[in-house]
Design an enzyme around this catalytic site. Structure first.
Site, PDB file in Angstrom:
ATOM      1  N   CYS A  11      14.804  -8.395  16.693  1.00  0.00           N
ATOM      2  CA  CYS A  11      14.163  -9.684  16.986  1.00  0.00           C
ATOM      3  C   CYS A  11      12.780  -9.765  16.345  1.00  0.00           C
ATOM      4  CB  CYS A  11      14.075  -9.915  18.493  1.00  0.00           C
ATOM      5  SG  CYS A  11      13.165  -8.644  19.386  1.00  0.00           S
ATOM      6  N   HIS A  56      10.694  -8.652  23.840  1.00  0.00           N
ATOM      7  CA  HIS A  56      11.500  -9.514  22.966  1.00  0.00           C
ATOM      8  C   HIS A  56      10.600 -10.476  22.199  1.00  0.00           C
ATOM      9  CE1 HIS A  56      15.015 -11.521  21.510  1.00  0.00           C
ATOM     10  NE2 HIS A  56      14.773 -12.658  22.151  1.00  0.00           N
TER      11      HIS A  56
END
Length: 472
Positions: free
Chosen positions: A112, A420
């Site tokens: 990510c 994230h």
């Protein structure tokens, strides 16, 4: 510096400091931190009316110890209650309209950090255009094969994103990235580790800047012209009196975060100052030097990194600063510029004010008419220009020092080695899209400004601003 008290509803804040060198908007951001009332909702009563964001403190008339009254309702920062509508769940023709032919990127195992970086850079059309022109024949002799391959992989991936509305698997790019920069291939227990998005951004930007050097052009569409920031610094040693100046080029400004920083403007101001130890020739030993930098040349796209991670000795790992730091949709960096650059910006800024005023039906200011100083284009009606038609003279874009937010890269979590990353990108049609790996979803602009930290929700780690230019 002034200290005032502020009354809001039933509460009174007895000692709020005002830095009169900073605009009132920064003071409102301090009150936002204390009360939860967003700056745009604040009404602060001062002598003669309401405090304006761009007012000069010298004309406001606020005095030491004065009691101010503020009105406004607090905002509750929380994750969006409404579940996002994923673009991939829409009919394909609606996906094209919603996302503008921009696809998501599959997460290939803790990637990510890479996906969010790529989506932000993919939003720059001039970079895509420069990459499209990059071929083996334009490759410079001093660009190594891995740098060349990574540039080609970036070009091909950007093309693939533009040609799809379904998610794209960036495996060829990831493979070359890990060969060029082995730190992104680190594993733990057989699983690829999470990496730092800012590190990925820096390494990719460095590679592209080197590869695209051979294509440098006068219009500034190479990587340096698009993203490079030239700084001029004054280096001073208070103990010895030594003083020197330095020039350097960087690809981002740093927003340092401390307990006194509530707004991006404050963090940038701190980020342009530093202290360090080095050997002093006159003292014959090491001494403390102070460095203060100013912007000497501005880019088309200004990148700002929030310095949220620091090394925590007790746990031997990088920890995250969760403090809330607000940032604007419109950023003016005029105050951070070197004197000569400020002079160059004055006329374009006046032209911009006149253009924006004209849209509101206001007359052009006298200042614009008297500030030509050789920077404005030739008047077609002046002597010697009789043969030129009005509007036919070539116009050139000029930077104003004012930037508009177009991308935010956020991090959710408390450690740089976990959590994230997500990219939030403003489309050409004005819509904001959240790119959460392969799941793009439309967002409202007010959600973007709430990514400022203060909890475990997504918070801005990198912001990218696009220059507002005028042509004359």
């Amino acid at each position: 510096m002034l200290t005032v008290s502020v009354k809001w509803q039933k509460e009174t804040f007895p000692a709020v400091e005002i830095d009169t060198n900073l605009p009132p908007y920064v003071f409102k951001c301090q009150l936002f931190d204390l009360t939860g009332v967003p700056p745009e909702r604040q009404k602060i009563m001062v002598k003669g009316g309401l405090l304006k964001d761009d007012a000069e403190w010298s004309t406001v008339g606020v005095k030491q110890g004065q009691k101010l009254m503020m009105m406004g309702t607090a905002d509750v920062v929380k994750a969006p209650e409404k579940s996002p509508v994923f673009v991939e769940d829409l009919p394909e023709e609606e996906q094209v309209v919603a996302v503008g032919h921009t696809a998501g990127l599959y997460n290939l195992g803790n990637t990510c950090y890479m996906n969010s970086t790529l989506q932000c850079l993919h939003s720059v059309p001039e970079l895509k255009s420069a990459l499209t022109k990059y071929t083996n024949s334009t490759r410079s002799n001093d660009v190594d094969s891995l740098s060349h391959n990574l540039t080609v992989a970036t070009r091909d991936l950007f093309n693939e994103l533009d040609q799809n509305v379904r998610p794209v698997a960036p495996l060829p790019f990831l493979t070359v990235l890990r060969k060029k920069y082995p730190q992104f291939a680190q594993q733990q227990n057989g699983v690829y580790m999470q990496q730092d998005a800012e590190e990925c951004w820096i390494q990719l930007m460095y590679t592209l800047s080197q590869s695209l050097k051979a294509m440098e052009s006068s219009d500034g569409t190479e990587a340096k012209g698009l993203f490079g920031i030239d700084l001029v610094s004054r280096v001073h040693c208070p103990e010895s009196g030594e003083e020197s100046s330095e020039m350097e080029s960087v690809y981002s400004l740093k927003c340092h975060i401390s307990q006194d920083v509530n707004h991006l403007h404050e963090g940038l101001k701190i980020g342009l100052k530093s202290e360090f130890d080095k050997a002093s020739p006159s003292l014959g030993r090491s001494a403390i030097y102070q460095k203060e930098s100013r912007i000497n040349e501005l880019p088309r796209y200004l990148t700002v990194q929030f310095v949220r991670f620091f090394w925590k000795r007790e746990s031997s790992q990088k920890a995250k600063i969760l403090r809330k730091v607000t940032y604007p949709l419109e950023l003016d960096v005029y105050d951070f510029c070197f004197d000569e650059l400020r002079q160059k910006l004055q006329h374009p800024r006046q032209v911009l004010r006149d253009e924006e005023g004209a849209k509101l039906g206001l007359k052009k200011s006298d200042a614009a008419g008297s500030s030509n100083s050789g920077e404005s284009p030739d008047d077609p009606m002046e002597e010697g220009n009789e043969g030129k038609e009005v509007g036919k003279s070539e116009k050139k874009p000029h930077l104003t020092g004012i930037y508009d937010l177009i991308a935010v890269l956020t991090h959710k979590g408390r450690s740089i080695d976990s959590g994230h990353y997500v990219a939030w990108i403003k489309q050409e049609n004005g819509k904001w899209i959240e790119f959460d790996d392969e799941r793009p979803s439309e967002r409202r602009e007010e959600e973007i400004t709430k990514l400022s930290g203060g909890g475990d929700w997504h918070m801005a780690y990198i912001c990218m601003y696009k220059a507002r230019v005028v042509e004359f």
